[in-house]
Design a protein around this motif. Structure first.
Motif, mmCIF file in Angstrom:
data_model
loop_
_atom_site.group_PDB
_atom_site.id
_atom_site.type_symbol
_atom_site.label_atom_id
_atom_site.label_comp_id
_atom_site.label_asym_id
_atom_site.label_seq_id
_atom_site.Cartn_x
_atom_site.Cartn_y
_atom_site.Cartn_z
ATOM 1 N N ALA A 288 0.831 -1.208 0.000
ATOM 2 C CA ALA A 288 0.000 0.000 0.000
ATOM 3 C C ALA A 288 0.866 1.259 0.000
ATOM 4 O O ALA A 288 0.629 2.181 -0.791
ATOM 5 C CB ALA A 288 -0.927 -0.011 1.205
ATOM 6 N N MET A 289 1.872 1.290 0.861
ATOM 7 C CA MET A 289 2.718 2.483 0.952
ATOM 8 C C MET A 289 3.508 2.715 -0.332
ATOM 9 O O MET A 289 3.566 3.837 -0.830
ATOM 10 C CB MET A 289 3.661 2.368 2.149
ATOM 11 N N GLU A 290 4.114 1.665 -0.860
ATOM 12 C CA GLU A 290 4.935 1.805 -2.065
ATOM 13 C C GLU A 290 4.107 2.138 -3.302
ATOM 14 O O GLU A 290 4.500 2.966 -4.119
ATOM 15 C CB GLU A 290 5.740 0.523 -2.318
ATOM 16 N N THR A 291 2.981 1.492 -3.447
ATOM 17 C CA THR A 291 2.146 1.713 -4.628
ATOM 18 C C THR A 291 1.604 3.133 -4.658
ATOM 19 O O THR A 291 1.602 3.781 -5.707
ATOM 20 C CB THR A 291 0.992 0.689 -4.677
ATOM 21 N N VAL A 292 1.173 3.626 -3.514
ATOM 22 C CA VAL A 292 0.658 4.999 -3.455
ATOM 23 C C VAL A 292 1.791 6.003 -3.642
ATOM 24 O O VAL A 292 1.644 6.979 -4.383
ATOM 25 C CB VAL A 292 -0.095 5.244 -2.130
ATOM 26 N N SER A 293 2.935 5.767 -3.000
ATOM 27 C CA SER A 293 4.039 6.731 -3.103
ATOM 28 C C SER A 293 4.596 6.811 -4.522
ATOM 29 O O SER A 293 5.031 7.875 -4.959
ATOM 30 C CB SER A 293 5.145 6.402 -2.109
ATOM 31 N N GLU A 294 4.581 5.689 -5.245
ATOM 32 C CA GLU A 294 5.085 5.704 -6.617
ATOM 33 C C GLU A 294 4.013 6.133 -7.615
ATOM 34 O O GLU A 294 4.314 6.336 -8.791
ATOM 35 C CB GLU A 294 5.628 4.322 -6.995
ATOM 36 N N GLY A 295 2.789 6.267 -7.163
ATOM 37 C CA GLY A 295 1.709 6.717 -8.035
ATOM 38 C C GLY A 295 1.312 5.701 -9.097
ATOM 39 O O GLY A 295 0.728 6.069 -10.119
ATOM 40 N N GLY B 1 5.633 -13.668 -8.507
ATOM 41 C CA GLY B 1 4.915 -12.477 -8.065
ATOM 42 C C GLY B 1 5.815 -11.277 -7.880
ATOM 43 O O GLY B 1 5.536 -10.175 -8.364
ATOM 44 N N TYR B 2 6.938 -11.479 -7.184
ATOM 45 C CA TYR B 2 7.848 -10.359 -6.943
ATOM 46 C C TYR B 2 8.545 -9.911 -8.223
ATOM 47 O O TYR B 2 8.806 -8.720 -8.396
ATOM 48 C CB TYR B 2 8.850 -10.699 -5.843
ATOM 49 N N LEU B 3 8.840 -10.845 -9.121
ATOM 50 C CA LEU B 3 9.426 -10.452 -10.403
ATOM 51 C C LEU B 3 8.440 -9.637 -11.232
ATOM 52 O O LEU B 3 8.825 -8.649 -11.874
ATOM 53 C CB LEU B 3 9.891 -11.688 -11.187
ATOM 54 N N LEU B 4 7.178 -10.026 -11.220
ATOM 55 C CA LEU B 4 6.166 -9.251 -11.939
ATOM 56 C C LEU B 4 6.029 -7.845 -11.356
ATOM 57 O O LEU B 4 5.926 -6.868 -12.093
ATOM 58 C CB LEU B 4 4.811 -9.965 -11.902
ATOM 59 N N LEU B 5 6.040 -7.764 -10.038
ATOM 60 C CA LEU B 5 5.939 -6.459 -9.383
ATOM 61 C C LEU B 5 7.145 -5.579 -9.725
ATOM 62 O O LEU B 5 6.997 -4.384 -9.979
ATOM 63 C CB LEU B 5 5.843 -6.622 -7.869
ATOM 64 N N ALA B 6 8.324 -6.173 -9.734
ATOM 65 C CA ALA B 6 9.545 -5.392 -9.945
ATOM 66 C C ALA B 6 9.806 -5.081 -11.409
ATOM 67 O O ALA B 6 10.204 -3.966 -11.742
ATOM 68 C CB ALA B 6 10.736 -6.142 -9.362
ATOM 69 N N LEU B 7 9.585 -6.053 -12.278
ATOM 70 C CA LEU B 7 10.001 -5.887 -13.665
ATOM 71 C C LEU B 7 8.895 -5.389 -14.591
ATOM 72 O O LEU B 7 9.163 -4.570 -15.466
ATOM 73 C CB LEU B 7 10.570 -7.205 -14.199
#
Length: 161
Positions: free
Chosen positions: A27-34, A81-87
């Motif tokens: 939640a924090m990262e997604t909102v902060s990165e817009g 999951g983490y690769l999809l989120l990051a890449l």
């Protein structure tokens, strides 16, 4: 009994860490990165929990299908999951990554519990299962406190300086 089951206790600790810390950080990262507007974050997080629920329900089928390779299901889903989120990023990476992380959480818990209980045999209800449950509940309180209060205190300190 503790030493014999230390791997299951550690595995549950790590899985519960991800289960509790990921949504807060997400939640924090997604909102902060817009990436995604904040009004959709709760829906995505609830969807991830629903996918985790489905992952737990589908565990028996997955175990029948994968057999001895079931131990790789949750780690592989976390990795994807983490690769999809990051890449991949954006809406697509965020939604697909959350689905894989949610499924990994849901499939990981019954895997750890079933393996620990099969190893302990008939005595599992009075030996290993209470150890795993007590440890995960005690540690989850610590993880919730750390994931909630530490960032909050850091924000207060940062705003004061």
């Amino acid at each position: 009994m503790f030493r014999v089951n230390i791997m299951y206790i550690l595995a549950m600790f790590l899985l519960m860490s991800t289960f509790f810390i990921y949504p807060a950080n997400f939640a924090m990262e997604t909102v902060s990165e817009g990436i995604i507007p904040y009004k959709y974050i709760a829906v995505i997080m609830a969807g991830m929990d629903f996918v985790a629920f489905c992952g737990g329900l589908l565990f028996v089928r997955a175990k029948r299908l994968l057999g001895g390779k079931t131990k790789f299901l949750a780690p592989l889903c976390f990795l994807i999951g983490y690769l999809l989120l990051a890449l991949l990023g954006g809406w697509t990476g965020t939604l697909l990554g959350s689905v894989f992380v949610g499924f990994a959480n849901g499939a990981g818990i019954p895997y750890i519990m079933s393996e620990a209980s099969m190893k302990a045999g008939k005595a599992a209800a009075t030996t290993v299962m209470p150890l795993i449950s007590a440890d995960s509940k005690r540690k989850s309180r610590v993880k919730i406190a750390l994931s909630t209060y530490v960032p909050f205190c850091a924000m207060i300190i940062q705003s004061l300086s």
